[in-house]
Design an enzyme around this catalytic site. Sequence first.
Site, PDB file in Angstrom:
ATOM      1  N   ASN A  85       0.854  -1.201   0.000  1.00  0.00           N
ATOM      2  CA  ASN A  85       0.000   0.000   0.000  1.00  0.00           C
ATOM      3  C   ASN A  85       0.888   1.248   0.000  1.00  0.00           C
ATOM      4  O   ASN A  85       1.604   1.522   0.962  1.00  0.00           O
ATOM      5  CB  ASN A  85      -0.896  -0.067   1.249  1.00  0.00           C
ATOM      6  CG  ASN A  85      -1.818   1.130   1.377  1.00  0.00           C
ATOM      7  OD1 ASN A  85      -1.440   2.257   1.077  1.00  0.00           O
ATOM      8  ND2 ASN A  85      -3.031   0.881   1.844  1.00  0.00           N
ATOM      9  N   LYS A 113       0.360   3.923   2.830  1.00  0.00           N
ATOM     10  CA  LYS A 113       1.032   3.552   4.092  1.00  0.00           C
ATOM     11  C   LYS A 113       2.521   3.815   3.994  1.00  0.00           C
ATOM     12  O   LYS A 113       3.138   4.370   4.901  1.00  0.00           O
ATOM     13  CB  LYS A 113       0.916   2.032   4.323  1.00  0.00           C
ATOM     14  CG  LYS A 113      -0.319   1.556   4.967  1.00  0.00           C
ATOM     15  CD  LYS A 113      -0.147   0.058   5.263  1.00  0.00           C
ATOM     16  CE  LYS A 113      -1.455  -0.575   5.625  1.00  0.00           C
ATOM     17  NZ  LYS A 113      -1.339  -2.026   5.850  1.00  0.00           N
ATOM     18  N   ASP A 163      -0.849  -3.821  10.068  1.00  0.00           N
ATOM     19  CA  ASP A 163      -2.211  -4.183   9.715  1.00  0.00           C
ATOM     20  C   ASP A 163      -3.118  -3.172  10.386  1.00  0.00           C
ATOM     21  O   ASP A 163      -2.968  -2.882  11.579  1.00  0.00           O
ATOM     22  CB  ASP A 163      -2.581  -5.605  10.128  1.00  0.00           C
ATOM     23  CG  ASP A 163      -3.817  -6.062   9.365  1.00  0.00           C
ATOM     24  OD1 ASP A 163      -3.741  -6.178   8.126  1.00  0.00           O
ATOM     25  OD2 ASP A 163      -4.869  -6.278   9.986  1.00  0.00           O
ATOM     26  N   PHE A 216      -5.267   8.662   2.311  1.00  0.00           N
ATOM     27  CA  PHE A 216      -5.728   7.575   1.438  1.00  0.00           C
ATOM     28  C   PHE A 216      -6.922   6.889   2.101  1.00  0.00           C
ATOM     29  O   PHE A 216      -7.302   7.237   3.226  1.00  0.00           O
ATOM     30  CB  PHE A 216      -4.586   6.582   1.155  1.00  0.00           C
ATOM     31  CG  PHE A 216      -4.105   5.835   2.380  1.00  0.00           C
ATOM     32  CD1 PHE A 216      -3.181   6.397   3.239  1.00  0.00           C
ATOM     33  CD2 PHE A 216      -4.579   4.555   2.674  1.00  0.00           C
ATOM     34  CE1 PHE A 216      -2.741   5.721   4.374  1.00  0.00           C
ATOM     35  CE2 PHE A 216      -4.135   3.859   3.800  1.00  0.00           C
ATOM     36  CZ  PHE A 216      -3.215   4.451   4.656  1.00  0.00           C
ATOM     37  N   GLY A 217      -7.471   5.918   1.403  1.00  0.00           N
ATOM     38  CA  GLY A 217      -8.497   5.042   1.998  1.00  0.00           C
ATOM     39  C   GLY A 217      -9.670   5.782   2.623  1.00  0.00           C
ATOM     40  O   GLY A 217     -10.337   6.600   1.975  1.00  0.00           O
ATOM     41  N   ASP A 264      -9.658   7.988   5.006  1.00  0.00           N
ATOM     42  CA  ASP A 264      -9.345   9.282   5.636  1.00  0.00           C
ATOM     43  C   ASP A 264     -10.454  10.338   5.464  1.00  0.00           C
ATOM     44  O   ASP A 264     -10.721  11.098   6.401  1.00  0.00           O
ATOM     45  CB  ASP A 264      -8.013   9.845   5.111  1.00  0.00           C
ATOM     46  CG  ASP A 264      -6.804   9.215   5.786  1.00  0.00           C
ATOM     47  OD1 ASP A 264      -6.879   8.923   6.997  1.00  0.00           O
ATOM     48  OD2 ASP A 264      -5.774   9.016   5.113  1.00  0.00           O
ATOM     49  N   LYS A 276      -0.993  14.477  10.270  1.00  0.00           N
ATOM     50  CA  LYS A 276      -1.590  13.147  10.465  1.00  0.00           C
ATOM     51  C   LYS A 276      -0.616  12.232  11.206  1.00  0.00           C
ATOM     52  O   LYS A 276      -0.987  11.543  12.157  1.00  0.00           O
ATOM     53  CB  LYS A 276      -1.998  12.539   9.112  1.00  0.00           C
ATOM     54  CG  LYS A 276      -2.697  11.190   9.270  1.00  0.00           C
ATOM     55  CD  LYS A 276      -3.093  10.557   7.954  1.00  0.00           C
ATOM     56  CE  LYS A 276      -3.516   9.101   8.187  1.00  0.00           C
ATOM     57  NZ  LYS A 276      -3.684   8.336   6.949  1.00  0.00           N
ATOM     58  N   HIS A 317      -3.010   6.668  14.353  1.00  0.00           N
ATOM     59  CA  HIS A 317      -2.810   5.277  14.763  1.00  0.00           C
ATOM     60  C   HIS A 317      -1.443   4.781  14.289  1.00  0.00           C
ATOM     61  O   HIS A 317      -0.655   4.257  15.058  1.00  0.00           O
ATOM     62  CB  HIS A 317      -3.954   4.431  14.178  1.00  0.00           C
ATOM     63  CG  HIS A 317      -4.178   4.611  12.694  1.00  0.00           C
ATOM     64  ND1 HIS A 317      -4.214   5.850  12.100  1.00  0.00           N
ATOM     65  CD2 HIS A 317      -4.324   3.719  11.680  1.00  0.00           C
ATOM     66  CE1 HIS A 317      -4.390   5.711  10.800  1.00  0.00           C
ATOM     67  NE2 HIS A 317      -4.460   4.414  10.522  1.00  0.00           N
ATOM     68  N   ARG A 318      -1.142   5.001  12.996  1.00  0.00           N
ATOM     69  CA  ARG A 318       0.117   4.492  12.421  1.00  0.00           C
ATOM     70  C   ARG A 318       1.311   5.266  12.977  1.00  0.00           C
ATOM     71  O   ARG A 318       2.327   4.680  13.325  1.00  0.00           O
ATOM     72  CB  ARG A 318       0.052   4.609  10.892  1.00  0.00           C
ATOM     73  CG  ARG A 318       1.284   4.087  10.160  1.00  0.00           C
ATOM     74  CD  ARG A 318       1.018   3.932   8.681  1.00  0.00           C
ATOM     75  NE  ARG A 318      -0.087   3.019   8.451  1.00  0.00           N
ATOM     76  CZ  ARG A 318      -1.325   3.408   8.136  1.00  0.00           C
ATOM     77  NH1 ARG A 318      -1.602   4.678   7.924  1.00  0.00           N
ATOM     78  NH2 ARG A 318      -2.291   2.527   8.014  1.00  0.00           N
TER      79      ARG A 318
END
Length: 203
Positions: free
Chosen positions: A11, A14, A71, A154-155, A157, A177, A182-183
């Site tokens: 991805n 990511k 993940d 992405f995704g 967001d 961000k 989380h990441r």
Amino acid sequence: MKHKIVFATGNEGKMREVRMILDDLGMEILSMKEAGAAPEINENGKTFGENAEIKARAVWECTGGIVLADDSGLVIDYLNGEPGIYSARYMGEDTSYEIKNQNLIDRVRGAKGQERAARFVCNIAAVLPDGQVLHTEQTMEGLIAEAPAGNEGFGYDPILYLPEFGKTSAELTLEQKNEISHRGKALEAMKKELQRLFKGEEK
Ligand code: ITT
């Protein structure tokens, strides 16, 4: 530090975030493609942690060294945790996020205030040169937005509204961000672990 880190993801969204966060670790960061690893990965775990470990281990079997994997997913309380670990596969991998995001907004129509609570979850797994595995896990809490907003990230967001910013996650810059996500938080915690384990090793 003399080690390289291979990050086991396909991805690109990511990978962009990961490169920025791990930049000051002083280790070379390679995507699995750059490392020449393309294993068959069967993400059949029941938790974010299990799936992160499956990805990291599959690539580590090809490369050895230090391999990290992420993940992650969007957990929506009103939908009993959906799409959760199935976030990438929700409505099919090839369905656009415009459609997935609108579908989720439609499914929470009717939910008010805190009933719209949702979060991104990220579990980072690291397989170390000796095969030992470490995990960190963090969340970013928000509410499902009334309408998608923002073009960054992405995704999902555009549909996670962050009340303390008055914006969706897709309206934050990459730097903003990474500070709160989380990441970003899970990777910072993993970075500390790796620094502790490998400090003192020659550059
Ligand atoms: P890899 O397994 O190759 O890393 P993937 O996209 O399939 O890529 P996951 O199985 O971890 O990764 O699924 C994560 C999905 O969760 C991702 O595709 C998005 O739909 C969603 N997601 C995770 N973190 C996100 C973020 O920061 N912003 C928006 N959506 C996110």
